[in-house]
Design a protein around this motif. Structure first.
Motif: not given
Length: 273
Positions: A5-7, A9-10
């Motif tokens: 999920r962070r990837s 978003v980034h």
């Protein structure tokens, strides 16, 4: 799952960054091209031969520094006055009691929805009859009147300040003016930074008002860049325009870099209570 999920978003943030910076990137690339490359078919997305000649020519094609001085004079006067006037008005709305204060504040906020183009012709007629055309006095008057959005920011910031500070100052013999100047204004640096950045950008980037009120000798750099880079046949010199614009935005970027910490803090702390 969290890492994925962070990837995502980034990746979205990087894509948005590229999207937002692409116009500025294209401007810089154009400024580094030779004039002949703009007419090349197919389009050269990247300069075949990087050149800085456009920047030197852009600064000497007309009195670039002289018009920049005009813009800086107007922007400094306007941003300083409108910040102080908005801070004083915001302090009044936040800390002083008066009949109809809420109604007046609501009317003030409603003016933010009025397009400035509506008041353009009446403003010009007023300044013409007052003999203020081709002077910098209109920017002084606009600054002294404050701005609804900035008044709102200061009002929200001052509302959240502890009442004990004001009461202690009054007990020590301070009037409202001294309370404002000695206590509230020094504490409002985040909003002051926000106000300075926004108002300086408004004035520095304004094209309509200088084009309407000032002649060619006293006008601003924004007007001159838009109209001054033409050859003897009246054809626009677009590589010089691009180079001139790149240099033109440097003062605003420098101001933001200097005040960015206060700007971010001011936006964060001046929201609705």
């Amino acid at each position: 799952m969290v890492l994925a999920r962070r990837s995502v978003v980034h990746m979205l943030l990087v894509a948005m960054l590229v999207l937002f910076l692409s116009p500025f990137g294209w401007l810089v690339i154009t400024a580094l091209k030779a004039p002949s490359e703009l007419r090349a078919v197919p389009i050269h997305w990247w300069p075949h031969h990087l050149t800085l000649d456009n920047f030197s020519q852009a600064l000497t094609f007309f009195d670039y520094l002289g018009y920049a001085r005009n813009s800086l004079t107007i922007a400094v006067i306007y941003s300083t006055l409108i910040t102080l006037a908005s801070a004083w008005a915001g302090y009044g709305f936040a800390r002083l009691d008066a009949p109809g204060k809420r109604l007046v504040f609501g009317v003030l906020l409603s003016t933010m929805m009025m397009p400035q183009i509506i008041t353009l012709i009446p403003t010009y007629l007023l300044f013409t009859r007052a003999g203020l055309v081709n002077t910098y006095v209109p920017w002084v008057l606009w600054g002294l009147c404050g701005a609804p959005y900035l008044i709102f920011l200061f009002r929200q910031f001052f509302t959240n300040m502890p009442k004990e500070l004001e009461e202690a100052a009054i007990v020590d013999g301070c009037g409202q003016i001294r309370v404002f100047w000695r206590i509230f204004l020094p504490q409002s640096w985040p909003v002051i930074a926000t106000s300075l950045i926004l108002s300086f950008s408004w004035s520095w980037g304004d094209y309509v008002a200088p084009a309407l009120l000032l002649d060619d000798d006293r006008t601003t750099l924004a007007v001159k860049i838009a109209t001054g880079y033409v050859n003897e046949h009246g054809t626009g010199l677009y590589t010089l325009v691009a180079a001139g614009v790149v240099v033109y935005i440097v003062p605003v970027l420098l101001l933001f870099l200097i005040l960015q910490r206060g700007f971010v803090s001011g936006v964060a702390t001046s929201g609705l209570k």
